[in-house]
Design an enzyme around this catalytic site. Structure first.
Site, PDB file in Angstrom:
ATOM      1  N   HIS A 204       0.800  -1.233   0.000  1.00 47.57           N
ATOM      2  CA  HIS A 204       0.000   0.000   0.000  1.00 47.57           C
ATOM      3  C   HIS A 204       0.827   1.275   0.000  1.00 47.57           C
ATOM      4  O   HIS A 204       0.284   2.368  -0.078  1.00 47.57           O
ATOM      5  CB  HIS A 204      -0.915   0.033   1.235  1.00 47.57           C
ATOM      6  CG  HIS A 204      -0.163   0.198   2.528  1.00 47.57           C
ATOM      7  ND1 HIS A 204       0.304  -0.872   3.239  1.00 47.57           N
ATOM      8  CD2 HIS A 204       0.212   1.297   3.211  1.00 47.57           C
ATOM      9  CE1 HIS A 204       0.935  -0.442   4.308  1.00 47.57           C
ATOM     10  NE2 HIS A 204       0.902   0.876   4.327  1.00 47.57           N
TER      11      HIS A 204
HETATM   12  C1  UD1 Z   1      -1.041   5.880   5.843  1.00 47.13           C
HETATM   13  C2  UD1 Z   1       0.363   6.274   6.301  1.00 47.13           C
HETATM   14  C3  UD1 Z   1       1.314   5.111   6.053  1.00 47.13           C
HETATM   15  C4  UD1 Z   1       0.810   3.840   6.705  1.00 47.13           C
HETATM   16  C5  UD1 Z   1      -0.626   3.567   6.295  1.00 47.13           C
HETATM   17  C6  UD1 Z   1      -1.124   2.437   7.150  1.00 47.13           C
HETATM   18  C7  UD1 Z   1       0.838   8.677   6.011  1.00 47.13           C
HETATM   19  C8  UD1 Z   1       1.630   9.648   5.253  1.00 47.13           C
HETATM   20  N1  UD1 Z   1       0.872   7.401   5.530  1.00 47.13           N
HETATM   21  O1  UD1 Z   1      -0.985   5.641   4.446  1.00 47.13           O
HETATM   22  O2  UD1 Z   1       2.571   5.421   6.638  1.00 47.13           O
HETATM   23  O3  UD1 Z   1       1.628   2.777   6.295  1.00 47.13           O
HETATM   24  O4  UD1 Z   1      -1.439   4.723   6.546  1.00 47.13           O
HETATM   25  O5  UD1 Z   1      -2.168   1.759   6.572  1.00 47.13           O
HETATM   26  O6  UD1 Z   1       0.210   9.016   6.991  1.00 47.13           O
HETATM   27  N2  UD1 Z   1      -8.728   5.577   2.336  1.00 47.13           N
HETATM   28  C9  UD1 Z   1      -9.943   4.975   2.217  1.00 47.13           C
HETATM   29  N3  UD1 Z   1     -10.493   4.419   3.341  1.00 47.13           N
HETATM   30  C10 UD1 Z   1      -9.877   4.458   4.557  1.00 47.13           C
HETATM   31  C11 UD1 Z   1      -8.619   5.059   4.633  1.00 47.13           C
HETATM   32  C12 UD1 Z   1      -8.055   5.616   3.509  1.00 47.13           C
HETATM   33  O7  UD1 Z   1     -10.531   4.929   1.149  1.00 47.13           O
HETATM   34  O8  UD1 Z   1     -10.423   3.962   5.552  1.00 47.13           O
HETATM   35  C13 UD1 Z   1      -8.151   6.232   1.151  1.00 47.13           C
HETATM   36  C14 UD1 Z   1      -7.957   7.725   1.416  1.00 47.13           C
HETATM   37  O9  UD1 Z   1      -9.102   8.431   1.102  1.00 47.13           O
HETATM   38  C15 UD1 Z   1      -6.771   8.069   0.591  1.00 47.13           C
HETATM   39  C16 UD1 Z   1      -5.996   6.756   0.497  1.00 47.13           C
HETATM   40  O10 UD1 Z   1      -6.839   5.723   0.946  1.00 47.13           O
HETATM   41  O11 UD1 Z   1      -7.149   8.472  -0.668  1.00 47.13           O
HETATM   42  C17 UD1 Z   1      -4.726   6.792   1.307  1.00 47.13           C
HETATM   43  O12 UD1 Z   1      -5.007   7.073   2.678  1.00 47.13           O
HETATM   44  P1  UD1 Z   1      -3.981   7.923   3.572  1.00 47.13           P
HETATM   45  O13 UD1 Z   1      -4.463   7.925   4.960  1.00 47.13           O
HETATM   46  O14 UD1 Z   1      -3.708   9.222   2.922  1.00 47.13           O
HETATM   47  O15 UD1 Z   1      -2.622   7.146   3.454  1.00 47.13           O
HETATM   48  P2  UD1 Z   1      -2.277   5.605   3.559  1.00 47.13           P
HETATM   49  O16 UD1 Z   1      -1.825   5.141   2.225  1.00 47.13           O
HETATM   50  O17 UD1 Z   1      -3.388   4.881   4.212  1.00 47.13           O
HETATM   51  N1  UDP Z   2      -2.998  -5.377   9.290  1.00 49.55           N
HETATM   52  C1  UDP Z   2      -4.291  -5.793   9.584  1.00 49.55           C
HETATM   53  N2  UDP Z   2      -5.139  -6.038   8.542  1.00 49.55           N
HETATM   54  C2  UDP Z   2      -4.775  -5.896   7.245  1.00 49.55           C
HETATM   55  C3  UDP Z   2      -3.453  -5.481   6.954  1.00 49.55           C
HETATM   56  C4  UDP Z   2      -2.590  -5.212   7.995  1.00 49.55           C
HETATM   57  O1  UDP Z   2      -4.653  -5.941  10.760  1.00 49.55           O
HETATM   58  O2  UDP Z   2      -5.617  -6.126   6.353  1.00 49.55           O
HETATM   59  C5  UDP Z   2      -2.077  -5.089  10.399  1.00 49.55           C
HETATM   60  C6  UDP Z   2      -0.698  -5.720  10.318  1.00 49.55           C
HETATM   61  O3  UDP Z   2      -0.719  -7.056  10.789  1.00 49.55           O
HETATM   62  C7  UDP Z   2       0.102  -4.784  11.222  1.00 49.55           C
HETATM   63  C8  UDP Z   2      -0.492  -3.447  10.897  1.00 49.55           C
HETATM   64  O4  UDP Z   2      -1.796  -3.700  10.365  1.00 49.55           O
HETATM   65  O5  UDP Z   2      -0.144  -5.065  12.580  1.00 49.55           O
HETATM   66  C9  UDP Z   2       0.366  -2.744   9.901  1.00 49.55           C
HETATM   67  O6  UDP Z   2      -0.304  -1.645   9.395  1.00 49.55           O
HETATM   68  P1  UDP Z   2      -0.073  -1.066   7.950  1.00 49.55           P
HETATM   69  O7  UDP Z   2       0.621  -2.045   7.110  1.00 49.55           O
HETATM   70  O8  UDP Z   2      -1.376  -0.526   7.506  1.00 49.55           O
HETATM   71  O9  UDP Z   2       0.870   0.194   8.267  1.00 49.55           O
HETATM   72  P2  UDP Z   2       2.438   0.337   8.443  1.00 49.55           P
HETATM   73  O10 UDP Z   2       2.902  -0.654   9.438  1.00 49.55           O
HETATM   74  O11 UDP Z   2       3.053   0.178   7.108  1.00 49.55           O
HETATM   75  O12 UDP Z   2       2.600   1.739   8.936  1.00 49.55           O
END
Ligand code: UD1
Ligand code: UDP
Length: 354
Positions: A204
């Site tokens: 992601h």
């Molecule tokens: C964010 C974090 C990343 C982390 C990830 C965990 C930042 C800069 N990045 O990235 O470090 O690894 O979370 O999962 O903070 N969206 C949905 N539904 C949701 C959430 C998000 O559709 O419930 C969409 C948002 O509208 C957006 C995209 O997903 O367009 C990305 O979401 P965003 O929170 O900006 O960043 P992540 O890629 O989730």
């Molecule tokens: N995770 C989860 N469900 C999913 C994918 C990830 O519970 O569908 C958990 C994963 O096991 C870990 C955490 O989410 O505990 C990691 O989060 P993510 O990868 O979203 O963010 P990052 O660690 O890269 O910041």
């Protein structure tokens, strides 16, 4: 002591759960502020339900949008709440936009900031997470580091006080959850998974999903590997596939994002892990699953130097070869070996001068 904890993204709910329990046991009053960065039930509410996290006191609804717009909206919302409630400490986790907004709002109001997962560095400043980490560390009063390596990064940057190596708050939680789900084999069957030969993938990070060449190359590598890959898909990746028209190869079984219990079952049952997640690299290590990391560098270097994690980037060749040659090293995995990080954080905060 009154603490306001700022959380907003999936990994922060998982990290905050054990610390919330430890704070409660230590008699600290904690109030949760959810920025709304992640908002779908499968990305947020499911973790509150499964991990027994109290409902947030405030919800800002700041999900979606560009980095600046999102972080700015969070900053304004958090500031209002901090002015009204004057907590003794603001607690933040990890490296997301919610982390930075919470830390910056507090520091500008001279409220001490406690940062859990301080000192991590990938040394790649094009990653939004690296900027969030560096800025947050440099305005925090307490820097709770998972390892000596992380503490060393802070020392290298001239941070002189407030550094505590406490271990990793995710480690205890994962170990307990793996044991629990080992007694619930029906979880995998409910997800439609019947054998144990599969690889588990999460993908992601912006560097992969927002670059269609990298994304296409990763998918090609997975296709060549031919392994069955189970993929709980993050909304960002879902949007990237829709936008680019790229298709998942037939050996990838995509499912919606899963809760933590199903995720632990998937980790426990898989043969190996493919990921660009920070948290999942560590979880692979603790669970004794070899990991191929779909990035060019990692902030969890210990997992690489011990042989459990291989950086394959977005190279289809390295992904396919890595998958074919996957095997577990003979050295037992152990990053910190220190358990009880959450309790240590609660004790350190209580012992402070606030
Ligand atoms: C964010 C974090 C990343 C982390 C990830 C965990 C930042 C800069 N990045 O990235 O470090 O690894 O979370 O999962 O903070 N969206 C949905 N539904 C949701 C959430 C998000 O559709 O419930 C969409 C948002 O509208 C957006 C995209 O997903 O367009 C990305 O979401 P965003 O929170 O900006 O960043 P992540 O890629 O989730
Ligand atoms: N995770 C989860 N469900 C999913 C994918 C990830 O519970 O569908 C958990 C994963 O096991 C870990 C955490 O989410 O505990 C990691 O989060 P993510 O990868 O979203 O963010 P990052 O660690 O890269 O910041």
């Amino acid at each position: 002591m009154n603490v306001i904890t700022v959380i907003g993204a999936r990994p922060q709910f998982i990290k905050a759960a054990p610390v919330a329990r430890a704070l409660k046991e230590a008699g600290v009053r904690e109030f949760l502020l959810h920025t709304g960065q992640h908002y779908e039930s499968a990305m947020s509410q499911v973790f509150f339900d499964e991990l027994g996290i109290a409902a947030p006191h405030w919800h800002l609804g700041c999900g979606g949008g560009s980095h600046g717009a999102m972080t700015g909206a969070m900053l304004a919302g958090i500031e209002r709440i901090l002015i009204d409630h004057s907590p003794d400490v603001v607690l933040v986790y990890g490296d997301t936009n919610s982390t930075l907004a919470g830390a910056l709002a507090a520091a500008k109001l001279h409220i001490p900031v406690a940062h859990v997962e301080a000192g991590l560095r990938s040394f790649n400043k094009t990653m939004p997470e690296e900027l969030n980490r560096i800025c947050t560390d440099h305005i925090s009063t307490w820097l709770f580091c998972p390892s000596d390596l992380a503490a060393g990064h802070l020392a290298d940057e001239g941070v002189k006080s407030g550094i505590f190596v406490v271990g990793d708050v995710m480690e205890d939680g994962l170990r307990t959850t793996l044991k629990r789900v080992a007694r619930e084999p029906e979880r995998l069957a409910r997800l439609g998974i019947l054998g144990s030969g599969y690889a588990l993938m999460t993908l992601h990070r912006a560097e992969n999903t927002d670059d269609s060449e990298r994304l296409a190359s990763i998918l090609r590598g997975i296709s060549i590997s031919g392994h069955e890959v189970v993929f709980p898909m993050h909304p960002r990746t879902r949007a990237a596939l829709d936008r680019t028209g790229l298709a998942l190869p037939p050996n990838v079984k995509s499912i919606p994002p899963v809760g933590y219990l199903d995720m632990a079952a998937l980790i426990g049952g898989c043969q190996y892990i493919l990921t660009d997640s920070g948290g999942l690299q560590k979880e692979a290590f603790w669970a004794g699953k070899p990991c191929l990391t779909l990035r060019d560098e990692t902030e969890w270097n210990e997992t690489v130097t011990t042989g459990w994690n291989t950086l394959v980037g977005a190279s289809s060749e390295r992904i396919a070869t890595g998958s074919h040659n996957i095997s577990a090293p003979t050295i037992a995995p152990q990053v910190n070996g220190v358990q009880g990080a959450s309790q240590r954080i609660a004790e350190l905060l209580l012992r402070s001068e606030c």
